[in-house]
Scaffold this motif. Structure first.
Motif: not given
Length: 597
Positions: A312-321, A418-427, A286-295
């Motif tokens: 896939y339609t993720m609950k995110s405005s930045i993250c993709v698979i 970070l804001t999206e990450g907080i929401d996802h983790h808190n849920s 998954t890639d919300a901030g380079g997490s596919v491309r940097i590794p």
């Protein structure tokens, strides 16, 4: 000639303000050991300290941009290439060129899906033999530990062997499902696969109600399995996917087999490690901030971040698979299969197929030189040579471009992530009143600081996103089909600090620097691909450090990017001095499997 593709949500083509790019000197103190532990507690229990840290990270600078209120909010950068009227949506074709095997004597050769497919068809090897070879190499809990287990969180032997047996039976009767039938793949540990727990890099807690095996497999991975691919296991990731080094004290940090003294990159760190070691030709991340491309870049692999919601339609405005792969062909195979239209997903299911560019189409590379030139000297040397090959040998024209507010927009992306990450983790927190409990100190720090972002800040970030998207639309109207090219990361690698393996670490300055190019595609929803184009010598240790070159395309331009990655592969294989590098500890899975017969 401009594209005739129709879109939903395509931004107005409007040139943004002309702003100078002045690299900021970030002043986020590096924290490790006791300084990290103390800082995590301070920001967790003292909101004023968290807010001051938030301000020091420059997350509030966007509100000072003049005229930003003139732009519409883009809280979701959804731009969808639409299916033409009267056309029935279909799957992308796995064309014959993707079955081509690379020459056996090619320097730095990695096994591909086509290699496995040919071996299985000729009965020189079976999927079951490959699975039985891989499991002892990656499964945790053995004594001594499995050599390559650092990349893998969990393997399910019964599921793997059952799938491998079925694939072997299909080949025995000459009815493989596809070129991927029997091919081993890995999946990041935040992506649901039936029977596996998605740990998201966190330690397993049997009392946590969210740590339950998934009852279904997420659509993109399910499509790969339907094509016969065998999920060998779930792959280790940076906890919560919140940083890009790949350091994970809880599971252990996956090894970068190109040079083990350097981080593998994150957060799809296990995927990059597994490819560099030769264990699998394809990993799903998954890639919300380079997490596919940097590794992918740090491990010398290929990685694709598709258009937002393409897979896939993720609950995110930045993250993709998206896929990581050992070869450009495997990247294309994985992409085409995993993006099959889903009739139950109204956004993903409405995407028109990405169309490969015409051979006669003009080839244009756009470079924002002030931005590009911020990379380290070694990375600049390698990437400039690659671009010279594209212009001198492949007919690309380079045009100078500029992009407004890239520094401020990167801070906005970081705060948004970070804001999206907080929401996802808190849920998913076991105790909603104390959601940070159980997270490592790095994430306690990041989540507490990120929680200081207000709704007004998010609106401003959305307006800046709107400005950028309009400017990009302007650039593509001026230069149809242009690819915006940068280094994938400004550094070839990230040296490991030995003490970090106990507690983790937080070094915002290095994180921000290594994300300086990749964030734009996430923020605007555009697709982007990285390809290895050379190597630099390390400061420490043995082995080479791969350098990735990245191209970002217009919304829906995945096939154009995949074609570009194929051209980059030709360069590193045939034109780069010494060719592609293969790590010394690369596992020759085919040889091991044949020896075990």
């Amino acid at each position: 000639m401009a594209s005739t593709q129709r879109f939903s949500g395509y931004p107005l083509a409007k040139e943004g303000p002309k702003t100078a790019y002045v690299p900021a000197q970030d002043k986020n103190p590096p924290l490790r050991g006791w300084s990290l532990i103390i800082a995590a507690k301070l920001v967790t229990y003292f909101p004023s300290v968290a807010k001051a840290t938030w301000g020091n990270a420059k997350f509030g600078c966007v509100k000072d941009i003049p005229g930003l209120n003139e732009y519409d909010w883009r809280l979701q950068p959804i731009v969808t290439p639409l299916i033409a009227d009267g056309v029935v949506q279909s799957k992308a074709e796995i064309t014959s060129d993707l079955y081509e095997r690379q020459p056996d004597d090619l320097a730095g050769r990695f096994y591909s899906a086509a290699d496995y497919h040919e071996l299985f068809k000729s009965k020189k090897l079976t999927p079951l033999q490959v699975a039985e070879t891989l499991l002892p190499l990656i499964t945790r809990g053995q004594d001594p530990p499995a050599k390559y287990e650092s990349a893998w969180s969990v393997t399910k032997e019964d599921l793997v062997l059952a799938a491998a047996k079925k694939s072997t039976e299909r080949y025995a009767i000459g009815q493989p499902l596809s070129v991927l039938d029997g091919v081993p793949i890995g999946v990041k540990d935040d992506t649901d696969v039936e029977g596996y727990i998605s740990h998201m890099g966190r330690p397993f807690d049997p009392s946590d109600p969210f740590f339950k095996p998934a009852t279904s497999t997420i659509w993109p991975v399910a499509q790969l399995e339907a094509a016969g691919a065998i999920v060998i296991g779930k792959q280790v990731m940076h906890e919560l996917g919140s940083d890009i080094s790949g350091c994970n004290p809880r599971w252990g940090t996956p090894i970068n087999w190109n040079n083990p003294l350097y981080y593998p990159g994150g957060s799809s760190s296990g995927g990059g490690s597994a490819i560099s070691s030769g264990l699998v030709p394809i990993s799903i991340g998954t890639d919300a901030g380079g997490s596919v491309r940097i590794p992918a870049s740090f491990n010398g692999a290929y990685g694709l971040k598709p258009t937002l919601h393409r897979a896939y339609t993720m609950k995110s405005s930045i993250c993709v698979i998206g896929p990581l792969a050992a070869t450009a062909n495997d990247l294309a195979i994985a992409y085409r299969i995993m993006t099959a239209p889903n009739s139950e997903d109204p956004i993903q299911g409405s995407f028109a197929l990405s169309i490969p560019p015409s051979p006669s189409a003009k080839k244009t590379i756009g470079i924002y030189r002030d931005w590009f030139d911020q990379a380290s000297p070694g990375v600049l040397n390698v990437t400039r040579k690659a671009i010279a090959y594209f212009t001198d040998k492949l007919g690309y024209e380079v045009v100078d471009i500029s992009i407004p507010y890239v520094q401020e927009a990167q801070y906005a992306h970081s705060a948004w992530a970070l804001t999206e990450g907080i929401d996802h983790h808190n849920s998913h927190a076991m105790d909603p009143t104390r959601p940070l409990t159980g997270l490592n100190n790095c994430n306690q720090l990041l989540m507490a600081v990120g929680s200081c972002t207000s709704g007004t800040d998010m609106i401003k970030y959305g307006q800046l996103r709107g400005l950028l998207m309009e400017h990009l639309a302007f650039l593509w109207k001026k230069h149809p089909g242009m690819l915006i090219v940068t280094p994938t990361a400004p550094e070839a690698g990230w040296l490991i600090h030995p003490a970090d393996q106990a507690y983790g670490f937080s070094d915002g300055n290095i994180t921000i620097r290594n994300m300086m190019y990749i964030w734009l595609a996430n923020s605007t929803g555009c697709p982007a691909v990285t390809a290895p184009v050379g190597y630099v010598d390390p400061e420490q240790g043995e082995g080479k450090l791969p350098v990735g070159l990245m191209a970002m395309g217009e919304w829906g331009a995945e096939e154009q990017l995949l074609a570009w990655a194929k051209e980059a592969e030709t360069y590193v294989n045939d034109a780069y001095e010494g060719g592609r590098y293969r790590p010394q500890e690369w596992a020759n899975v085919v040889k091991i499997a044949k020896t075990a017969e």
